[in-house]
Design a protein around this motif. Sequence first.
Motif, PDB file in Angstrom:
ATOM      1  N   ALA A  93       0.837  -1.200   0.000  1.00  0.00           N
ATOM      2  CA  ALA A  93       0.000   0.000   0.000  1.00  0.00           C
ATOM      3  C   ALA A  93       0.868   1.243   0.000  1.00  0.00           C
ATOM      4  O   ALA A  93       0.602   2.198  -0.739  1.00  0.00           O
ATOM      5  N   ALA A  94       1.941   1.192   0.798  1.00  0.00           N
ATOM      6  CA  ALA A  94       2.802   2.367   0.916  1.00  0.00           C
ATOM      7  C   ALA A  94       3.513   2.655  -0.397  1.00  0.00           C
ATOM      8  O   ALA A  94       3.686   3.814  -0.783  1.00  0.00           O
ATOM      9  N   SER A  95       3.903   1.597  -1.114  1.00  0.00           N
ATOM     10  CA  SER A  95       4.643   1.806  -2.354  1.00  0.00           C
ATOM     11  C   SER A  95       3.735   2.230  -3.492  1.00  0.00           C
ATOM     12  O   SER A  95       4.194   2.532  -4.583  1.00  0.00           O
ATOM     13  N   GLY A  96       2.416   2.196  -3.254  1.00  0.00           N
ATOM     14  CA  GLY A  96       1.479   2.576  -4.308  1.00  0.00           C
ATOM     15  C   GLY A  96       1.161   1.445  -5.256  1.00  0.00           C
ATOM     16  O   GLY A  96       0.324   1.586  -6.142  1.00  0.00           O
ATOM     17  N   GLU A  97       1.861   0.305  -5.070  1.00  0.00           N
ATOM     18  CA  GLU A  97       1.678  -0.825  -5.972  1.00  0.00           C
ATOM     19  C   GLU A  97       0.254  -1.374  -5.871  1.00  0.00           C
ATOM     20  O   GLU A  97      -0.405  -1.652  -6.874  1.00  0.00           O
ATOM     21  N   LEU A  98      -0.211  -1.482  -4.615  1.00  0.00           N
ATOM     22  CA  LEU A  98      -1.538  -2.041  -4.376  1.00  0.00           C
ATOM     23  C   LEU A  98      -2.599  -1.153  -5.011  1.00  0.00           C
ATOM     24  O   LEU A  98      -3.496  -1.622  -5.702  1.00  0.00           O
ATOM     25  N   GLU A  99      -2.444   0.144  -4.783  1.00  0.00           N
ATOM     26  CA  GLU A  99      -3.424   1.090  -5.298  1.00  0.00           C
ATOM     27  C   GLU A  99      -3.494   1.009  -6.824  1.00  0.00           C
ATOM     28  O   GLU A  99      -4.576   0.979  -7.411  1.00  0.00           O
ATOM     29  N   ARG A 100      -2.317   0.908  -7.426  1.00  0.00           N
ATOM     30  CA  ARG A 100      -2.271   0.854  -8.890  1.00  0.00           C
ATOM     31  C   ARG A 100      -2.966  -0.411  -9.390  1.00  0.00           C
ATOM     32  O   ARG A 100      -3.804  -0.372 -10.279  1.00  0.00           O
ATOM     33  N   ASP A 101      -2.606  -1.554  -8.775  1.00  0.00           N
ATOM     34  CA  ASP A 101      -3.172  -2.816  -9.236  1.00  0.00           C
ATOM     35  C   ASP A 101      -4.683  -2.867  -9.026  1.00  0.00           C
ATOM     36  O   ASP A 101      -5.431  -3.297  -9.894  1.00  0.00           O
ATOM     37  N   VAL A 102      -5.107  -2.424  -7.843  1.00  0.00           N
ATOM     38  CA  VAL A 102      -6.544  -2.443  -7.554  1.00  0.00           C
ATOM     39  C   VAL A 102      -7.272  -1.498  -8.503  1.00  0.00           C
ATOM     40  O   VAL A 102      -8.323  -1.830  -9.053  1.00  0.00           O
ATOM     41  N   GLY A 103      -6.677  -0.320  -8.734  1.00  0.00           N
ATOM     42  CA  GLY A 103      -7.302   0.647  -9.628  1.00  0.00           C
ATOM     43  C   GLY A 103      -7.466   0.078 -11.026  1.00  0.00           C
ATOM     44  O   GLY A 103      -8.548   0.157 -11.623  1.00  0.00           O
ATOM     45  N   VAL A 104      -6.400  -0.534 -11.534  1.00  0.00           N
ATOM     46  CA  VAL A 104      -6.450  -1.111 -12.880  1.00  0.00           C
ATOM     47  C   VAL A 104      -7.523  -2.187 -12.944  1.00  0.00           C
ATOM     48  O   VAL A 104      -8.348  -2.220 -13.868  1.00  0.00           O
ATOM     49  N   SER A 105      -7.529  -3.058 -11.945  1.00  0.00           N
ATOM     50  CA  SER A 105      -8.502  -4.151 -11.946  1.00  0.00           C
ATOM     51  C   SER A 105      -9.914  -3.611 -11.879  1.00  0.00           C
ATOM     52  O   SER A 105     -10.806  -4.087 -12.578  1.00  0.00           O
ATOM     53  N   LEU A 106     -10.149  -2.629 -11.026  1.00  0.00           N
ATOM     54  CA  LEU A 106     -11.507  -2.106 -10.879  1.00  0.00           C
ATOM     55  C   LEU A 106     -11.985  -1.420 -12.158  1.00  0.00           C
ATOM     56  O   LEU A 106     -13.143  -1.529 -12.525  1.00  0.00           O
ATOM     57  N   ARG A 107     -11.053  -0.738 -12.833  1.00  0.00           N
ATOM     58  CA  ARG A 107     -11.453  -0.082 -14.069  1.00  0.00           C
ATOM     59  C   ARG A 107     -11.880  -1.128 -15.098  1.00  0.00           C
ATOM     60  O   ARG A 107     -12.915  -1.006 -15.744  1.00  0.00           O
ATOM     61  N   ARG A 108     -11.070  -2.182 -15.208  1.00  0.00           N
ATOM     62  CA  ARG A 108     -11.437  -3.268 -16.124  1.00  0.00           C
ATOM     63  C   ARG A 108     -12.793  -3.845 -15.753  1.00  0.00           C
ATOM     64  O   ARG A 108     -13.626  -4.125 -16.599  1.00  0.00           O
ATOM     65  N   LEU A 109     -12.993  -4.013 -14.453  1.00  0.00           N
ATOM     66  CA  LEU A 109     -14.238  -4.608 -13.982  1.00  0.00           C
ATOM     67  C   LEU A 109     -15.424  -3.748 -14.398  1.00  0.00           C
ATOM     68  O   LEU A 109     -16.407  -4.242 -14.946  1.00  0.00           O
ATOM     69  N   LEU A 110     -15.323  -2.457 -14.152  1.00  0.00           N
ATOM     70  CA  LEU A 110     -16.463  -1.587 -14.416  1.00  0.00           C
ATOM     71  C   LEU A 110     -16.796  -1.535 -15.898  1.00  0.00           C
ATOM     72  O   LEU A 110     -17.952  -1.668 -16.290  1.00  0.00           O
ATOM     73  N   VAL A 111     -15.769  -1.349 -16.724  1.00  0.00           N
ATOM     74  CA  VAL A 111     -16.031  -1.248 -18.167  1.00  0.00           C
ATOM     75  C   VAL A 111     -16.584  -2.577 -18.683  1.00  0.00           C
ATOM     76  O   VAL A 111     -17.605  -2.615 -19.382  1.00  0.00           O
ATOM     77  N   GLY A 112     -15.922  -3.669 -18.316  1.00  0.00           N
ATOM     78  CA  GLY A 112     -16.358  -4.981 -18.784  1.00  0.00           C
ATOM     79  C   GLY A 112     -17.737  -5.323 -18.274  1.00  0.00           C
ATOM     80  O   GLY A 112     -18.581  -5.836 -19.011  1.00  0.00           O
ATOM     81  N   PHE A 113     -17.982  -4.988 -17.017  1.00  0.00           N
ATOM     82  CA  PHE A 113     -19.276  -5.290 -16.429  1.00  0.00           C
ATOM     83  C   PHE A 113     -20.366  -4.492 -17.129  1.00  0.00           C
ATOM     84  O   PHE A 113     -21.427  -5.022 -17.464  1.00  0.00           O
ATOM     85  N   GLY A 114     -20.071  -3.213 -17.380  1.00  0.00           N
ATOM     86  CA  GLY A 114     -21.061  -2.381 -18.055  1.00  0.00           C
ATOM     87  C   GLY A 114     -21.409  -2.953 -19.424  1.00  0.00           C
ATOM     88  O   GLY A 114     -22.585  -3.130 -19.760  1.00  0.00           O
TER      89      GLY A 114
END
Lengths: 300, 344, 258, 267
Positions: free
Chosen positions: D65-86
Amino acid sequence: MSFEPVPQRPPHLSQTGPQTGIAGAESARSARGALTISSLDKSFTISGTARKVLDGINLTVRPGEFVSIVGASGCGKSTLLRLIVGLDDEYTGEIRLDGERVATTSLDRGIVFQDHRLFPWMTLEQNVELALLNTDVPKSRRAQIVADHIALVNLTGFEKAYPHQLSGGMAQRAAIARALVTEPKLLLLDEPLGALDALTRVHVQNELQRIWMQQRSTMVMVTHDVEEALYLGDRVIVMTPHPGRIRRIVDVDLPHPRDRRSPVLHRLKDEILAELTAAPTDTTDDARGNLVLLPTREDR
Amino acid sequence: MTGGLAACHRSGANAPQTVTLASIAYPDQGHQVYNGLTGVVVRDGWLKGELAKRGIALAVTPVPTAVGAPLINEGFSAKRIDFASYGDFPAIIAVAGGVPLKLVAPLGQGQDVYLVVRNGINAHSIADLKGKRIALHRGRPWELPFSKLLDANGLKPTDFTIVNINPAATPAALAAGSVDAAVLLNDGLLVEKKGIGHVIWSTAQAPADWKMRAELFGRGGFVSEHPDLTQLVVDAYIRAAAWSAQDANREQVIQDASRGFLPVDIIRKEYASATYPWRERFSPIFRPDVGAHYHSVAAYALAHGLVHDQVDADALLDDRFVAKALKDQKLEGFWAAGSVSGTH
Amino acid sequence: MSLLDHKPARFAVGLVAPALLLAWWQWQASRGGSNAVAFASLSTVGGAARELIVNGTLLADAAATLQRAFTGLGIGATLGIALGIAMAMWPLLDRLLGPLLNALRQVPMIGWLPLIGLWFGSDEGSELIVICLSAFFPAMLNAHAGVAQVERRYLEVGQIYGFSASQRFRRILLPAAMPMLLTGLTQSLAFAWIAAIAAELLMGASVGLGVTMQQAQTQQRLDIILVTIAVTAAIGFAINQLVYRIRSSLLAWQAPAQ
Amino acid sequence: MATAPASFLPSGSRRPGFKLGPLPQALVPPLALFAVWQLACLTGLFPEQVLVPPSTVARTLARLAASGELERDVGVSLRRLLVGFGAGALTGLAFGAATALSRWTEAALWPLFLLLWQVPVIAFLPVLVLFFGIDETFKITIVALATFFPVALATFDGIKSVPRAWFEVAQVYRTRLPDLLWRILVPATVPAILTGLRVAITRAWVVLVAGELLAADSGIGQLMETGRQLFQIDVVLAGVITSGVIGFLLDRCARALEARATRWKDA
C-alpha cells in the motif's frame, strides 16, 4: 338450543384426545369446546409505542355453538383468533377452552385461514393426512378417516390433486377438511371465504353449514360479511376497531339449515350494518383519541 | 553390495517410508509420462527395486508444466517432496525463500530458448525489434536468457513493449499481430512450423550457461539426513543418463520426448541442431558452466528484486553423489569434463 | 397456431444459429493466413473428432471429467446445502459465518492454490477441492435463501398441528425450499462442470477433456481444441437438460409459470 | 443473506455501551480466523513459506500500500471490472430481453446460448486473443463475457415470469411499446435482473482476477500470480485478502442497491 348427536360422525371421534377429561363432573357433550374469554387485552408495539388492539374482550361460547364475529378492518378479530388458536400467547386476561388456559397451539383447536394454506408440494390427500401426523389415530385407520373427511367436504375424486390444480372454493373446502380431521373441540375460521367469488361463497357457506350440522363442533368464524355471519352463526359478535372491542352480541334464533330469504336475517343484517357504519371509523388519530367517541360496550 | 548394506545401517533408525520424486509430466493417452530422465528412471524400475529392498516405497508425483514450479516449491517447503527434476529459476527462488535445496545431479546441457518473430516483421536481430511488442510470460525461467540477450546487445526492457502473456495464448497473439515477437521454449519451433512466424535467435547461438537448465534437486534436509538414499536416487539418474546416451537408444529418447508434448519432427529437428555430441545431451557432469549458470541466475534474481537475499550458488551444488555414481558405474570419462557447446 | 408449436420445427430453428456460426467459422478458416491459428476448417475438426473417437481418447476423457465434476459436486453441494440450511435455521450461525463465507466466496481460485498445493500437492485431491469449492457456494447461498424465505404462514400450519422440529424440517422447510435448493444445485452443477475442465486445464491430470484441451494447446492443434470445446459444450448442455427434466418432475406440484 | 438484523432487536434491550452492532459482530469470525491462523503459524507445524503468519501478510499489505503498488493494481482491476461489467450487462440485458419477448428469437438463439454457456472462457482464449488482441480490450472482454451469461439468464427468467395478465391489461389499454417496456416490463423484472447483476458482478470479479493471470502486466490477479511464481506467499495472501474484501464490498453495495430498488416488494 339443543343438538342431537349425529350418526355420521367419523368413528374415531369417540376416542378422547390427550387433553380431554379435565372436567369430570360435566357431561361429555358440554365438556367439548366450551370457550371462555375474560378481560382479554392485547397490545402490539410498533416503533416503540404500544398500541392496544383488543380491549376488555369477554365472551363465552357454548359447546357446539357457531359464533360469527363481524367488524371493520382493524377491529382485532383476526388477532383474537390467533390468540385463541395459540399462535400468539402474549396477552393479558384469560382464554380457556373447557377450563384449560390457552398457552400454545393444540390439536384441540383447529383453524381455517383466509388463504387455504395447503402445502403446495402435497396432494389434497397428503395435506389432510398431515394433520393426523401427531395424533394417536392408528396409521391403519388414517387413510379411511382422510377419505371420510374429503368426502365430507365433497372433494372425493380430487385426492391426488395438488393445490394449484384446485379452484379457490375447492382449496378452501380442502382446508376445512384438514382442520376437521383432527376432530378439534373448537374450530376457528378466519375469514375462510373471504377470497372466494360471490357464487362460490354461497356454495361453500351451504357446505360449511352442512358440515357443522354433521360435526357439531364448536366453531368461531371471523368475517367481513354480515350476511354470512348471520346465515351461519347462532350468535353474531359485532366488534368495533381502535382498539378492538365487542360492541354488541346478536342472537340469531333460527333453526339450521336456514333460509337465506328469512325476513329475520334481513332485519338483523340491516341493524348490524347500521351499527357498523354509524360507528366512527377514525383512523387518523391514535387510539386514545377514539376512546371517548366510542359508545359503551353492550354486554349481556 | 557392502556399500548398500552399510547405507542400510546408516539410515536405519529414521528411514523414511517413502521417497517422493516430483517431475514435470505430460498427459499422454491416459497416462502421465515423465519428462526426460525421470521417465527413464521410472520405466527402468531399478530405483524402485533398490528402495523396496530397504522397505521403502518410491512415489513419483507428476506436476503439470504450467504450474509445476510453484507446486514443486510448495511441496519442498511442506516436505511432501524429497527430489524434483525442475528448473533453475524456481529452485533459486525456493532457496532464497528459505527452503534449502541441493543440486545433486545436473541433467544435461540445458534447454534452448527461442526468439520468434511474426510474419511481416522485418527483423533479423533483437536490435531490429526496438520499439516493438514482445510477448514474454513474466516470472518464468525463460525470462533470464532473454534478459541476457538484451544486456549483451546493450538494450533495456524499456526499449520494447513487453507483453505478459501465457504461452498457450502466444501463437494466437502472434498470428493476430497483437505482438510482434515472442520468447518461447521449443514451442517456438512449432510456431515456425505452423507458418506464423520464424525464429531469429536462440540460446543455441549463445554461451552454454545462457540456456535454461533443469536439474535433479534434493531437499536439503533429506540429503543431509539420508545420503545413502540420495546416492540411490542419483545412481538411478546416472543409469538413465548412460542409457539415453547410447546411440542405439536415440530414436527411443526422441519418441519419449515428444510424447504428450510437441510433434516428433520438432523434437528431432531441435536435437539435430545441437552443436555437441549426442551423449553430452545427458551429461551429469558438474562442469564449470553449470556453476557459472547458477551464479548468474542467483545474481539476476537478486538484481531484479525477484529475491531479497543473495543465494549462495556454491552451497547449492553438491557433486559428491555424481562422483560416486560415476565411479561405481565405471562411467568416469564417459562425459566431457568441460564445456561442450557454445560459439563464444 | 405457429410454426414454433411443433417441436421438430422448434428444434430446427434452434439449429440455425449454430449452423450460421459454423458456416462463418468455415469461411474464416478458408481465408487462411493468421486465421489458421484460431480457426481450423470443419473437415479438419471432423477428422480430429474421428481420430479421438476411434482411439478412445474422447470417451475416456469425457468419463473422467464427468466423474471428477460429479464427485466434486456431490461433496461440495452436499456440504453447501447442509451449511446453507443450518445457517438459515440458526441465525447465530448465520451472523457468525455469513460475512466470512461471503468474503471467502469472492476470493479467486488462484488465492487458494498455494494452500491447496501445500496440503494436497498435485494429486487428484487438489482438483477435487477446486471443484468442490466451485460447487459449494451456489448450493450454500441458494439453500440458505430457500430456507430463509419459507413463508411464515406455512410454518404456522405446522405449529397448529404440533409439528416437532424434525417434522417441521422434513415436511415444511425442505419441500418449501426445494425450488431454491434445485436452483442452487443447477448452478453448482454448471460451476462444477466448468471448474472440472478448468482444473484439468490448469492443474494437470492424466485423463480428462481439459487435459486433452491443454495438450492440444501446447501442440497448437486447433482441431483437437475445437473438438474438446464442442464435447464440453454438448455434455454441459445435456446435463443441463437432464437437470431441467429432473427439476420439473420433482417440482410437479408447482403451478406452471404462466 | 447476512443482512443486519441487529436493528430489529427491541430497542433499549441493552445498554448502548454494550450493544454489539452488526459490523463488529461480522468482524468476530474473521478476527477469530486470523487468531487461529496466527496460532497455527506459531506452532511451527507448517512451513512458514507457505502458511505465512497474518502479521507478515499485514506487513506485506502495508508495504504494497505504501509503495502505491496495491493502489495501482486495484485501480487497474476495478477499471477493467467496471467497463467490462457495463458492456456485459448491457448486452446481456438486450439479449435476455430479445429472447424472452419473441418466441422466434428464443427458438433461434437460446439453444446456442445454453450451449456456449457450458464452456469455460479459458477454452476460447486463442479465439479471444485473435479478435480482441491482448491489451485492455481482451481483459474487458473476459469480464464482459462473465457478466453477459448470468445477466442474460436473469433477464430472460425475469421477463418470462411476468404474469401474462399484465400484458393483457396493457393490450386492453392499447399501451404503446415504450410505455409497455417502461411501465410494466421494467418494474416487474427489476428484482430478478438486479439479482442477476449482483451475481454477475461478483462472478466477473473472480473471472477478471483469473484472466489477469493469463495475460496482464498489472492488476490484482497479476500481483498474486507473480507472488506465487516467486514463492512470496505473503504477497499471494495479501492479494487474497484484498480481492476478498473488494468482492465482499461489491456484493454489499449491490445488495444495498437491490434492497433500495425493490423496496415496493416488501411494502
